[in-house]
Design a protein around this motif. Sequence first.
Motif, PDB file in Angstrom:
ATOM      1  N   ARG A  52       0.859  -1.073  -0.129  1.00 41.45           N
ATOM      2  CA  ARG A  52       0.107  -0.083   0.138  1.00 41.45           C
ATOM      3  C   ARG A  52       0.899   1.030   0.135  1.00 41.45           C
ATOM      4  O   ARG A  52       1.853   1.154   0.410  1.00 41.45           O
ATOM      5  CB  ARG A  52      -0.930  -0.034   1.200  1.00 41.45           C
ATOM      6  N   LEU A  53       0.329   2.440  -0.575  1.00 41.78           N
ATOM      7  CA  LEU A  53       0.984   3.474  -0.382  1.00 41.78           C
ATOM      8  C   LEU A  53       0.841   3.956   0.882  1.00 41.78           C
ATOM      9  O   LEU A  53      -0.038   4.164   1.574  1.00 41.78           O
ATOM     10  CB  LEU A  53       0.418   4.610  -1.388  1.00 41.78           C
ATOM     11  N   PRO A  54       1.961   4.823   1.349  1.00 42.29           N
ATOM     12  CA  PRO A  54       1.876   5.482   2.684  1.00 42.29           C
ATOM     13  C   PRO A  54       0.937   6.597   2.695  1.00 42.29           C
ATOM     14  O   PRO A  54       0.673   7.245   1.454  1.00 42.29           O
ATOM     15  CB  PRO A  54       3.357   6.292   2.766  1.00 42.29           C
ATOM     16  N   VAL A  55       0.236   6.864   3.606  1.00 36.86           N
ATOM     17  CA  VAL A  55      -0.698   7.803   3.589  1.00 36.86           C
ATOM     18  C   VAL A  55      -0.269   9.042   3.235  1.00 36.86           C
ATOM     19  O   VAL A  55      -1.073   9.823   2.538  1.00 36.86           O
ATOM     20  CB  VAL A  55      -1.170   7.959   5.044  1.00 36.86           C
ATOM     21  N   VAL A  56       0.846   9.802   3.437  1.00 38.42           N
ATOM     22  CA  VAL A  56       1.273  11.053   2.917  1.00 38.42           C
ATOM     23  C   VAL A  56       1.485  11.098   1.280  1.00 38.42           C
ATOM     24  O   VAL A  56       0.823  11.862   0.755  1.00 38.42           O
ATOM     25  CB  VAL A  56       2.537  11.397   3.333  1.00 38.42           C
ATOM     26  N   THR A  57       1.839   9.813   1.066  1.00 37.66           N
ATOM     27  CA  THR A  57       2.059   9.789  -0.775  1.00 37.66           C
ATOM     28  C   THR A  57       0.676   9.674  -1.249  1.00 37.66           C
ATOM     29  O   THR A  57       0.470  10.428  -2.117  1.00 37.66           O
ATOM     30  CB  THR A  57       2.772   8.480  -1.012  1.00 37.66           C
ATOM     31  N   GLU A  58       0.021   9.042  -0.469  1.00 42.00           N
ATOM     32  CA  GLU A  58      -1.452   8.912  -1.264  1.00 42.00           C
ATOM     33  C   GLU A  58      -2.129   9.970  -1.239  1.00 42.00           C
ATOM     34  O   GLU A  58      -2.803  10.728  -2.243  1.00 42.00           O
ATOM     35  CB  GLU A  58      -2.439   7.803  -0.411  1.00 42.00           C
ATOM     36  N   PHE A  59      -2.279  10.997  -0.153  1.00 36.79           N
ATOM     37  CA  PHE A  59      -2.905  12.179  -0.254  1.00 36.79           C
ATOM     38  C   PHE A  59      -2.177  13.141  -0.799  1.00 36.79           C
ATOM     39  O   PHE A  59      -2.935  14.313  -1.363  1.00 36.79           O
ATOM     40  CB  PHE A  59      -3.279  12.601   1.425  1.00 36.79           C
ATOM     41  N   GLY A 108       1.874  20.954   6.183  1.00 31.96           N
ATOM     42  CA  GLY A 108       2.490  21.397   7.592  1.00 31.96           C
ATOM     43  C   GLY A 108       4.105  21.027   7.476  1.00 31.96           C
ATOM     44  O   GLY A 108       4.799  21.106   8.550  1.00 31.96           O
ATOM     45  N   PHE A 109       4.597  20.724   6.168  1.00 34.13           N
ATOM     46  CA  PHE A 109       6.007  20.386   5.963  1.00 34.13           C
ATOM     47  C   PHE A 109       6.916  21.673   5.836  1.00 34.13           C
ATOM     48  O   PHE A 109       6.503  22.497   5.177  1.00 34.13           O
ATOM     49  CB  PHE A 109       6.113  19.300   4.696  1.00 34.13           C
ATOM     50  N   SER A 110       8.025  21.382   6.353  1.00 34.50           N
ATOM     51  CA  SER A 110       9.324  22.378   5.975  1.00 34.50           C
ATOM     52  C   SER A 110       9.605  22.083   4.428  1.00 34.50           C
ATOM     53  O   SER A 110       8.963  21.103   3.724  1.00 34.50           O
ATOM     54  CB  SER A 110      10.363  21.823   6.605  1.00 34.50           C
ATOM     55  N   ALA A 170      11.617  16.784  -0.580  1.00 37.24           N
ATOM     56  CA  ALA A 170      12.052  15.329  -0.486  1.00 37.24           C
ATOM     57  C   ALA A 170      10.676  14.718  -0.980  1.00 37.24           C
ATOM     58  O   ALA A 170      10.984  13.676  -1.878  1.00 37.24           O
ATOM     59  CB  ALA A 170      12.250  14.738   0.980  1.00 37.24           C
ATOM     60  N   LEU A 171       9.584  14.834  -0.570  1.00 37.58           N
ATOM     61  CA  LEU A 171       8.411  14.279  -0.925  1.00 37.58           C
ATOM     62  C   LEU A 171       7.965  14.332  -2.285  1.00 37.58           C
ATOM     63  O   LEU A 171       7.795  13.501  -3.107  1.00 37.58           O
ATOM     64  CB  LEU A 171       7.032  14.869  -0.426  1.00 37.58           C
ATOM     65  N   VAL A 172       8.293  15.619  -3.000  1.00 29.61           N
ATOM     66  CA  VAL A 172       8.412  15.764  -4.377  1.00 29.61           C
ATOM     67  C   VAL A 172       9.247  15.154  -5.326  1.00 29.61           C
ATOM     68  O   VAL A 172       8.783  14.460  -6.258  1.00 29.61           O
ATOM     69  CB  VAL A 172       8.281  17.258  -4.671  1.00 29.61           C
ATOM     70  N   ASP A 173      10.493  15.156  -4.926  1.00 28.55           N
ATOM     71  CA  ASP A 173      11.284  14.282  -5.625  1.00 28.55           C
ATOM     72  C   ASP A 173      11.145  12.721  -5.633  1.00 28.55           C
ATOM     73  O   ASP A 173      11.504  12.100  -6.514  1.00 28.55           O
ATOM     74  CB  ASP A 173      12.805  14.596  -4.898  1.00 28.55           C
ATOM     75  N   TRP A 174      10.650  12.311  -4.450  1.00 29.25           N
ATOM     76  CA  TRP A 174      10.279  10.921  -4.222  1.00 29.25           C
ATOM     77  C   TRP A 174       9.007  10.771  -5.502  1.00 29.25           C
ATOM     78  O   TRP A 174       9.089   9.639  -6.061  1.00 29.25           O
ATOM     79  CB  TRP A 174       9.887  10.410  -3.215  1.00 29.25           C
ATOM     80  N   LEU A 175       8.007  11.325  -5.173  1.00 31.23           N
ATOM     81  CA  LEU A 175       6.896  11.295  -6.331  1.00 31.23           C
ATOM     82  C   LEU A 175       6.955  11.367  -7.961  1.00 31.23           C
ATOM     83  O   LEU A 175       6.663  10.616  -8.457  1.00 31.23           O
ATOM     84  CB  LEU A 175       5.936  12.494  -5.731  1.00 31.23           C
ATOM     85  N   VAL A 176       8.313  12.198  -8.056  1.00 31.56           N
ATOM     86  CA  VAL A 176       8.690  12.505  -9.440  1.00 31.56           C
ATOM     87  C   VAL A 176       9.417  11.142  -9.888  1.00 31.56           C
ATOM     88  O   VAL A 176       9.368  10.614 -11.011  1.00 31.56           O
ATOM     89  CB  VAL A 176       9.654  13.629  -9.574  1.00 31.56           C
ATOM     90  N   ALA A 177      10.267  10.762  -8.702  1.00 30.36           N
ATOM     91  CA  ALA A 177      11.203   9.508  -9.043  1.00 30.36           C
ATOM     92  C   ALA A 177      10.199   8.350  -9.105  1.00 30.36           C
ATOM     93  O   ALA A 177      10.690   7.353  -9.949  1.00 30.36           O
ATOM     94  CB  ALA A 177      12.028   9.130  -7.992  1.00 30.36           C
ATOM     95  N   GLN A 178       9.216   8.103  -8.491  1.00 28.36           N
ATOM     96  CA  GLN A 178       8.241   6.934  -8.781  1.00 28.36           C
ATOM     97  C   GLN A 178       7.219   7.184  -9.941  1.00 28.36           C
ATOM     98  O   GLN A 178       6.289   6.306 -10.142  1.00 28.36           O
ATOM     99  CB  GLN A 178       7.642   6.593  -7.303  1.00 28.36           C
ATOM    100  N   HIS A 179       7.338   8.062 -10.496  1.00 23.38           N
ATOM    101  CA  HIS A 179       6.551   8.677 -11.892  1.00 23.38           C
ATOM    102  C   HIS A 179       5.043   8.520 -11.323  1.00 23.38           C
ATOM    103  O   HIS A 179       4.150   8.234 -12.266  1.00 23.38           O
ATOM    104  CB  HIS A 179       6.688   7.681 -12.827  1.00 23.38           C
TER     105      HIS A 179
END
Length: 66
Positions: free
Chosen positions: A17-24, A45-47, A53-62
């Motif tokens: 399953r996708l982590p909750v943050v990734t899914e949302f 509420g992220f720095s 880091a989140l955006v980079d990961w989402l892009v890397a995972q397409h």
Amino acid sequence: MPAQTFEIDSHVTAEERLPVVTEFAIRFVYICGGIESAALADYFGFSESETDALVDWLVAQHLIKI
């Protein structure tokens, strides 16, 4: 007969399953039709570094395109 064309890109996760943050994050970007990273940071509420880091990961995972 009127018709509308749609382009659908999808990825299926069968083993985990996708982590909750990734899914949302994906849902938020999809609903907004594209957003600035500052809006994503405000929503979660992220720095800046956490958001990057989140955006980079989402892009890397397409999962999103920038």
